[in-house]
Design a protein around this motif. Structure first.
Motif, PDB file in Angstrom:
ATOM      1  N   LEU A   1       0.716  -1.102  -0.022  1.00 19.78           N
ATOM      2  CA  LEU A   1       0.286   0.032   0.192  1.00 19.78           C
ATOM      3  C   LEU A   1       0.929   1.218  -0.292  1.00 19.78           C
ATOM      4  N   CYS A   2       2.310   1.195   0.523  1.00 20.77           N
ATOM      5  CA  CYS A   2       2.929   2.573   0.937  1.00 20.77           C
ATOM      6  C   CYS A   2       3.378   2.976  -0.669  1.00 20.77           C
ATOM      7  N   THR A   3       3.490   1.674  -1.836  1.00 23.03           N
ATOM      8  CA  THR A   3       4.321   2.519  -2.904  1.00 23.03           C
ATOM      9  C   THR A   3       2.621   2.477  -3.950  1.00 23.03           C
ATOM     10  N   MET A   4       1.346   3.275  -3.119  1.00 20.53           N
ATOM     11  CA  MET A   4       0.680   3.859  -3.760  1.00 20.53           C
ATOM     12  C   MET A   4       0.643   5.625  -2.978  1.00 20.53           C
ATOM     13  N   PRO A   5       1.041   6.310  -3.545  1.00 22.93           N
ATOM     14  CA  PRO A   5       1.098   7.429  -3.185  1.00 22.93           C
ATOM     15  C   PRO A   5       0.643   8.387  -2.328  1.00 22.93           C
ATOM     16  N   SER A   6      -0.623   7.861  -3.513  1.00 19.49           N
ATOM     17  CA  SER A   6      -1.983   8.971  -3.570  1.00 19.49           C
ATOM     18  C   SER A   6      -2.896   8.929  -2.585  1.00 19.49           C
ATOM     19  N   LEU A   7      -2.707   7.857  -1.914  1.00 17.42           N
ATOM     20  CA  LEU A   7      -4.070   6.684  -1.395  1.00 17.42           C
ATOM     21  C   LEU A   7      -4.061   8.231  -0.038  1.00 17.42           C
ATOM     22  N   LYS A   8      -6.111   7.942  -0.510  1.00 17.99           N
ATOM     23  CA  LYS A   8      -6.548   9.028   1.044  1.00 17.99           C
ATOM     24  C   LYS A   8      -7.354   8.298   1.478  1.00 17.99           C
ATOM     25  N   LEU A   9      -7.618   7.316   1.629  1.00 16.01           N
ATOM     26  CA  LEU A   9      -8.904   6.502   2.253  1.00 16.01           C
ATOM     27  C   LEU A   9      -8.234   4.988   1.928  1.00 16.01           C
TER      28      LEU A   9
END
Length: 601
Positions: A382-390
């Protein structure tokens, strides 16, 4: 507080209210005395921006100090009135609203007391453009007759009302309509045919209607129709509609979509949730998927997800409750940079499958994995998806702990890696195996504003750990083993406005009311109380005020030191029945703990 000062503080209203505006609104709606100080200042109210008027009305309403006669104050300035779900709104309210001079939008959805006769006062209102009567069951054909005199109407929402096919036919007089919601109404082929004169119609919702496969051809008579909902209908064959851009056929039995169309239909949004198909392989045969930005195929019988190939414009993808598994994740990853929202709830996805998304969806903002097989190893992906807000990890195998290197290494906090997600605002960890200590890393999430937890493994110590999250606005910690002492010692950040403590069965009403008195800005949810943050004293009557005698201690605690009345390990030695016997007295719990110490000694 003079409302003219409110207007001067913010000439251009943003979505996020400034602290100064918020303070001014709070002061202006603090009490009836505060209202009396400004309600006669008609000229000041007329000069206030309509956005500020909306905020002021909203706050008055939710503090339960907006009453029908007070509406008179806003008759010269208010343009939008939103009363949705307010059970107190009735004919008296409508009598005042009928005198508003600039009203453009009126929302009365779910107002159960609103009847056809009640809306008579707004007849002929020349400024009204949007009317929402959704789920007002007392609105019938007589109510539609009152609306016919409002020729300015452009948007009308009357789903799940008492309107019949006759009333629907009457709507043909409202020729300026471009949006019409008739969901759940008995729209027949004949009634639909009578609406052909509405040539400006762009949005039409017919879910649950009685339209037939023959009658659906009438829709071709609406040249500007771009958004069409036919969910829960018996339509099986949808002919070609060159103008349609957004289509919803959820829970339909579909044999063909746009068959016979010379070119593939350039849809941008397609919702097929819960639909069944004659041939799944031909569902997209006549749809140009290159243009799709929104696709919902949740709860459908698809076995092969090869249709995701070349859907490079997708921004929202919902595959929840399907058989999609790790072997199909590479197809999702191929969507690439455009993907913003991905719903994989209740699928066969595991942590290994998420590895295919790593680095391939850099703009993904929303990822929901509720009810999947993912565990703590997924967090590093998940931490490789830098734009995650939710992120929704509820009902997964996440524990908050993971071995760092190999099976013999020590456990480390898996949630620590989330600090790399600098935009993360919402995190759902309900019904996971998270324990108190595993929550410590969440203090480093500077943008986190909404956190949801639900576990009987969580105790007072969780409240202590979470009290330092700087921007937390909403905290849900349900079904936890929280005590009166723990709640009394909880010292949240000032931005917290909602605290959900439902199913925390050790908490007493006295302790909850004490907390509400101490933090009136926080809306507290629990089965024992019903207190709104906008009216914190309403439920505290003289008979229910908490005395110092026999109540939980109301401690002032400095942040950074563990409160002395946290009795974590000792309490967990008791079973549920024993704790229930102790729940009404923190003193009893302390005495039991002392007895435990003596026995051990």
């Amino acid at each position: 507080m003079d409302p003219s000062y409110i207007g001067m503080t913010m000439p251009h209203i943003c979505e996020e209210q400034s602290p100064l505006v918020r303070l001014c609104i709070e002061a202006a709606t603090e009490s009836k005395d505060a209202i009396d100080a400004w309600k006669m200042q008609r000229r000041t109210l007329e000069r206030m921006p309509s956005q500020l008027i909306d905020i002021l009305l909203h706050r008055l309403l939710h503090r339960r100090i907006l009453y029908p006669s007070l509406l008179e104050v806003f008759k010269y300035s208010a343009e939008h009135i939103d009363l949705r779900g307010e059970v107190i709104v009735d004919a008296e309210w409508m009598a005042y609203l009928g005198g508003f001079l600039h009203l453009r939008k009126l929302i009365l959805a779910d107002c159960n007391k609103i009847s056809s006769s009640a809306i008579w006062p707004i007849s002929g209102m020349a400024t009204l453009k949007v009317m929402d009567l959704s789920r007002c069951s007392k609105i019938n054909d007589a109510g539609i007759e009152h609306l016919l005199s409002i020729q300015s109407l452009e948007e009308l929402y009357i789903p799940e009302t008492g309107v019949t096919s006759r009333g629907i036919s009457l709507l043909s007089s409202l020729t300026n309509l471009h949006t019409l919601d008739l969901g759940g109404l008995p729209v027949t082929d004949v009634a639909l045919s009578s609406l052909r004169v509405l040539t400006k119609l762009q949005y039409l919702d017919l879910w649950g209607s009685a339209i037939s496969n023959e009658g659906v051809n009438i829709l071709k008579m609406f040249p500007k129709l771009t958004v069409l909902t036919l969910a829960w209908t018996k339509i099986t064959h949808l002919p070609d509609f060159p103008s349609i851009a957004c289509l919803n056929m959820s829970n339909c039995t579909i044999h063909s979509i746009f068959e016979g169309y010379e070119d593939k239909a350039p849809l941008t949004k397609l919702v097929l949730s819960g639909a069944t198909f004659d041939k799944t392989s031909e569902v997209f045969a006549h749809v140009e998927t290159l243009h799709l930005s929104f696709l919902d195929v949740s709860n459908t019988p698809f076995q092969n997800f090869g249709f995701l190939k070349n859907m490079n414009a997708l921004e929202h993808l919902d595959l929840s409750s399907t058989v999609v598994g790790d072997d199909s994740v590479h197809l999702i990853a191929s969507i690439g940079n455009t993907l913003r929202s991905l719903n994989l709830n209740k699928t066969r996805i595991t942590s290994s499958g998420l590895s295919f998304l790593a680095g391939n969806v850099p703009n993904l903002e929303k990822l929901t994995l509720y009810g999947t097989y993912v565990d703590d190893t997924a967090i590093s992906f998940l931490c490789t998806m830098p734009s995650l807000k939710l992120i929704d990890l509820s009902e997964t195998n996440v524990k908050g702990l993971i071995r760092q290197d190999g099976d013999d290494s020590e456990y480390v906090f898996s949630l620590t890696e989330l600090h790399n997600l600098s935009y993360l605002e919402t995190l759902n960890l309900e019904k996971t195996q998270i324990r108190d200590a595993s929550l410590l890393p969440l203090n480093n999430l500077k943008q986190l504003s909404c956190l949801s937890l639900r576990s009987d493994s969580l105790t007072d110590l969780s409240l202590y750990h979470l009290s330092s999250i700087p921007n937390l606005k909403s905290l849900s910690i349900r079904d936890a083993v929280l005590t009166d002492g723990g709640l009394g010692s909880f010292n949240p950040q000032l931005k917290l406005v909602m605290l959900d403590l439902r199913e925390c069965w050790l908490l007493t009403k006295d302790a909850l009311l004490l907390f509400c008195n101490k933090h009136p800005q926080i809306e507290v949810r629990h089965e024992l109380i019903n207190i709104s943050r906008y009216n914190p004293t309403k439920s505290i009557s003289s008979s229910s005020k908490v005395s110092s005698k026999g109540s939980s201690p109301h401690l002032k605690q400095k942040r950074g030191k563990l409160p002395v009345n946290f009795i974590i390990d000792q309490r967990l030695k008791y079973n549920r029945e024993e704790l229930l016997a102790l729940q009404f007295s923190s003193a009893s719990l302390a005495a039991a703990t002392e007895h435990e110490k003596k026995t051990t000694a």
